[in-house]
Motif scaffolding. Sequence first.
Motif, PDB file in Angstrom:
ATOM      1  N   LEU A  91       0.833  -1.108   0.086  1.00 20.44           N
ATOM      2  CA  LEU A  91       0.055  -0.130   0.235  1.00 20.44           C
ATOM      3  C   LEU A  91       0.796   1.467   0.096  1.00 20.44           C
ATOM      4  O   LEU A  91       0.510   2.175  -0.724  1.00 20.44           O
ATOM      5  CB  LEU A  91      -0.939   0.076   1.334  1.00 20.44           C
ATOM      6  CG  LEU A  91      -2.090  -0.898   1.111  1.00 20.44           C
ATOM      7  CD1 LEU A  91      -2.865  -1.020   2.474  1.00 20.44           C
ATOM      8  CD2 LEU A  91      -2.967  -0.345   0.040  1.00 20.44           C
ATOM      9  N   HIS A  92       1.985   1.244   0.529  1.00 13.43           N
ATOM     10  CA  HIS A  92       2.848   2.304   0.942  1.00 13.43           C
ATOM     11  C   HIS A  92       3.470   2.577  -0.455  1.00 13.43           C
ATOM     12  O   HIS A  92       3.627   3.725  -0.976  1.00 13.43           O
ATOM     13  CB  HIS A  92       3.799   2.070   1.961  1.00 13.43           C
ATOM     14  CG  HIS A  92       4.677   3.503   2.267  1.00 13.43           C
ATOM     15  ND1 HIS A  92       5.940   3.483   2.286  1.00 13.43           N
ATOM     16  CD2 HIS A  92       4.242   4.581   2.783  1.00 13.43           C
ATOM     17  CE1 HIS A  92       6.265   4.645   2.516  1.00 13.43           C
ATOM     18  NE2 HIS A  92       5.334   5.624   2.853  1.00 13.43           N
ATOM     19  N   SER A  93       3.941   1.713  -1.072  1.00 16.06           N
ATOM     20  CA  SER A  93       4.376   1.738  -2.452  1.00 16.06           C
ATOM     21  C   SER A  93       3.583   2.096  -3.277  1.00 16.06           C
ATOM     22  O   SER A  93       3.910   3.074  -4.315  1.00 16.06           O
ATOM     23  CB  SER A  93       5.178   0.372  -3.082  1.00 16.06           C
ATOM     24  OG  SER A  93       6.042  -0.174  -2.201  1.00 16.06           O
ATOM     25  N   GLN A  94       2.105   1.893  -3.388  1.00 13.61           N
ATOM     26  CA  GLN A  94       1.172   2.452  -4.209  1.00 13.61           C
ATOM     27  C   GLN A  94       1.071   4.086  -3.947  1.00 13.61           C
ATOM     28  O   GLN A  94       0.617   4.645  -5.018  1.00 13.61           O
ATOM     29  CB  GLN A  94      -0.144   1.608  -4.183  1.00 13.61           C
ATOM     30  CG  GLN A  94      -0.108   0.258  -4.769  1.00 13.61           C
ATOM     31  CD  GLN A  94      -1.487  -0.266  -4.410  1.00 13.61           C
ATOM     32  OE1 GLN A  94      -2.290   0.032  -3.597  1.00 13.61           O
ATOM     33  NE2 GLN A  94      -1.540  -1.765  -4.735  1.00 13.61           N
ATOM     34  N   VAL A  95       0.955   4.301  -2.669  1.00 14.15           N
ATOM     35  CA  VAL A  95       0.829   5.822  -2.422  1.00 14.15           C
ATOM     36  C   VAL A  95       2.074   6.392  -3.106  1.00 14.15           C
ATOM     37  O   VAL A  95       2.083   7.403  -3.853  1.00 14.15           O
ATOM     38  CB  VAL A  95       0.677   5.882  -0.902  1.00 14.15           C
ATOM     39  CG1 VAL A  95       0.903   7.439  -0.452  1.00 14.15           C
ATOM     40  CG2 VAL A  95      -0.518   5.496  -0.207  1.00 14.15           C
ATOM     41  N   ILE A  96       3.370   6.122  -2.771  1.00 13.31           N
ATOM     42  CA  ILE A  96       4.270   6.666  -3.459  1.00 13.31           C
ATOM     43  C   ILE A  96       4.221   6.653  -5.280  1.00 13.31           C
ATOM     44  O   ILE A  96       4.647   7.692  -5.565  1.00 13.31           O
ATOM     45  CB  ILE A  96       5.744   6.011  -3.084  1.00 13.31           C
ATOM     46  CG1 ILE A  96       5.948   6.015  -1.731  1.00 13.31           C
ATOM     47  CG2 ILE A  96       6.961   6.341  -4.017  1.00 13.31           C
ATOM     48  CD1 ILE A  96       6.967   5.342  -1.193  1.00 13.31           C
ATOM     49  N   THR A  97       3.964   5.507  -5.586  1.00 10.32           N
ATOM     50  CA  THR A  97       3.615   5.524  -7.113  1.00 10.32           C
ATOM     51  C   THR A  97       2.580   6.654  -7.482  1.00 10.32           C
ATOM     52  O   THR A  97       2.815   7.593  -8.504  1.00 10.32           O
ATOM     53  CB  THR A  97       3.173   4.255  -7.506  1.00 10.32           C
ATOM     54  OG1 THR A  97       4.345   3.370  -7.204  1.00 10.32           O
ATOM     55  CG2 THR A  97       2.913   4.186  -9.095  1.00 10.32           C
ATOM     56  N   GLU A  98       1.445   6.771  -6.775  1.00  5.22           N
ATOM     57  CA  GLU A  98       0.429   7.708  -7.218  1.00  5.22           C
ATOM     58  C   GLU A  98       1.025   9.304  -7.034  1.00  5.22           C
ATOM     59  O   GLU A  98       0.854   9.955  -7.656  1.00  5.22           O
ATOM     60  CB  GLU A  98      -0.836   7.645  -6.193  1.00  5.22           C
ATOM     61  CG  GLU A  98      -1.485   6.372  -6.727  1.00  5.22           C
ATOM     62  CD  GLU A  98      -2.089   6.093  -8.079  1.00  5.22           C
ATOM     63  OE1 GLU A  98      -2.418   7.491  -8.581  1.00  5.22           O
ATOM     64  OE2 GLU A  98      -1.936   5.248  -8.726  1.00  5.22           O
ATOM     65  N   GLN A 111      11.561   4.947  -7.918  1.00  6.57           N
ATOM     66  CA  GLN A 111      12.273   3.651  -7.338  1.00  6.57           C
ATOM     67  C   GLN A 111      13.158   4.382  -6.202  1.00  6.57           C
ATOM     68  O   GLN A 111      13.544   3.547  -5.335  1.00  6.57           O
ATOM     69  CB  GLN A 111      13.153   2.850  -8.263  1.00  6.57           C
ATOM     70  CG  GLN A 111      13.611   1.423  -7.781  1.00  6.57           C
ATOM     71  CD  GLN A 111      12.554   0.824  -7.513  1.00  6.57           C
ATOM     72  OE1 GLN A 111      11.164   0.831  -8.214  1.00  6.57           O
ATOM     73  NE2 GLN A 111      12.616  -0.231  -6.791  1.00  6.57           N
ATOM     74  N   GLY A 112      13.743   5.513  -6.509  1.00  6.24           N
ATOM     75  CA  GLY A 112      14.497   6.009  -5.397  1.00  6.24           C
ATOM     76  C   GLY A 112      13.777   6.251  -4.039  1.00  6.24           C
ATOM     77  O   GLY A 112      14.375   6.175  -3.055  1.00  6.24           O
ATOM     78  N   LEU A 113      12.504   6.785  -4.295  1.00  3.14           N
ATOM     79  CA  LEU A 113      11.871   7.185  -3.139  1.00  3.14           C
ATOM     80  C   LEU A 113      11.260   5.889  -2.389  1.00  3.14           C
ATOM     81  O   LEU A 113      11.211   6.089  -1.348  1.00  3.14           O
ATOM     82  CB  LEU A 113      10.387   7.789  -3.684  1.00  3.14           C
ATOM     83  CG  LEU A 113      10.734   9.326  -4.168  1.00  3.14           C
ATOM     84  CD1 LEU A 113       9.497   9.980  -4.747  1.00  3.14           C
ATOM     85  CD2 LEU A 113      11.164  10.114  -2.938  1.00  3.14           C
ATOM     86  N   ILE A 114      11.096   4.816  -3.375  1.00  5.03           N
ATOM     87  CA  ILE A 114      10.740   3.498  -2.505  1.00  5.03           C
ATOM     88  C   ILE A 114      11.975   3.208  -1.707  1.00  5.03           C
ATOM     89  O   ILE A 114      11.803   2.751  -0.346  1.00  5.03           O
ATOM     90  CB  ILE A 114      10.349   2.755  -3.629  1.00  5.03           C
ATOM     91  CG1 ILE A 114       8.821   2.896  -4.186  1.00  5.03           C
ATOM     92  CG2 ILE A 114      10.056   1.066  -2.817  1.00  5.03           C
ATOM     93  CD1 ILE A 114       8.179   2.154  -5.310  1.00  5.03           C
TER      94      ILE A 114
END
Length: 128
Positions: A91-98, A111-114
């Motif tokens: 879920l956190h990765s999806q939030v970062i992607t959005e 990818q750097g933010l993840i």
Amino acid sequence: MAASICACGLKGGLGTSLSCIGGDDYAMLVKSSTGASSSSVRVASSKPIRLQPMMKNVNEGKGLFAPAVVVTRNIIGKKRFNQFRGKAIALHSQVITEFCKSIGADAKQRQGLIRLAKKNGERLGFLA
């Protein structure tokens, strides 16, 4: 051979270091290691044993949230906890992607933010 007691508590035998060998035992060891005896011990040549690398968190048990994470894992069980953790990370990765889509960041920045989120999670103790 004289029986000698060494500092590590072994009596008259080979200890963990040369400092535990005394008297005639030391002389015999030196004589056998210099090749004075005709018999020698051969070790079968095989591949060296290599330890399996362990994926372990270097900050395990550290961090502000680590105690809460450990208590929660002990209460609900390791398997269920890992499932819950996996869903939270997804879920956190999806939030970062959005977020990256909304600001127009490319895949490399996303990818750097993840990766940054993972490092921060480790430091804070979420991955304990």
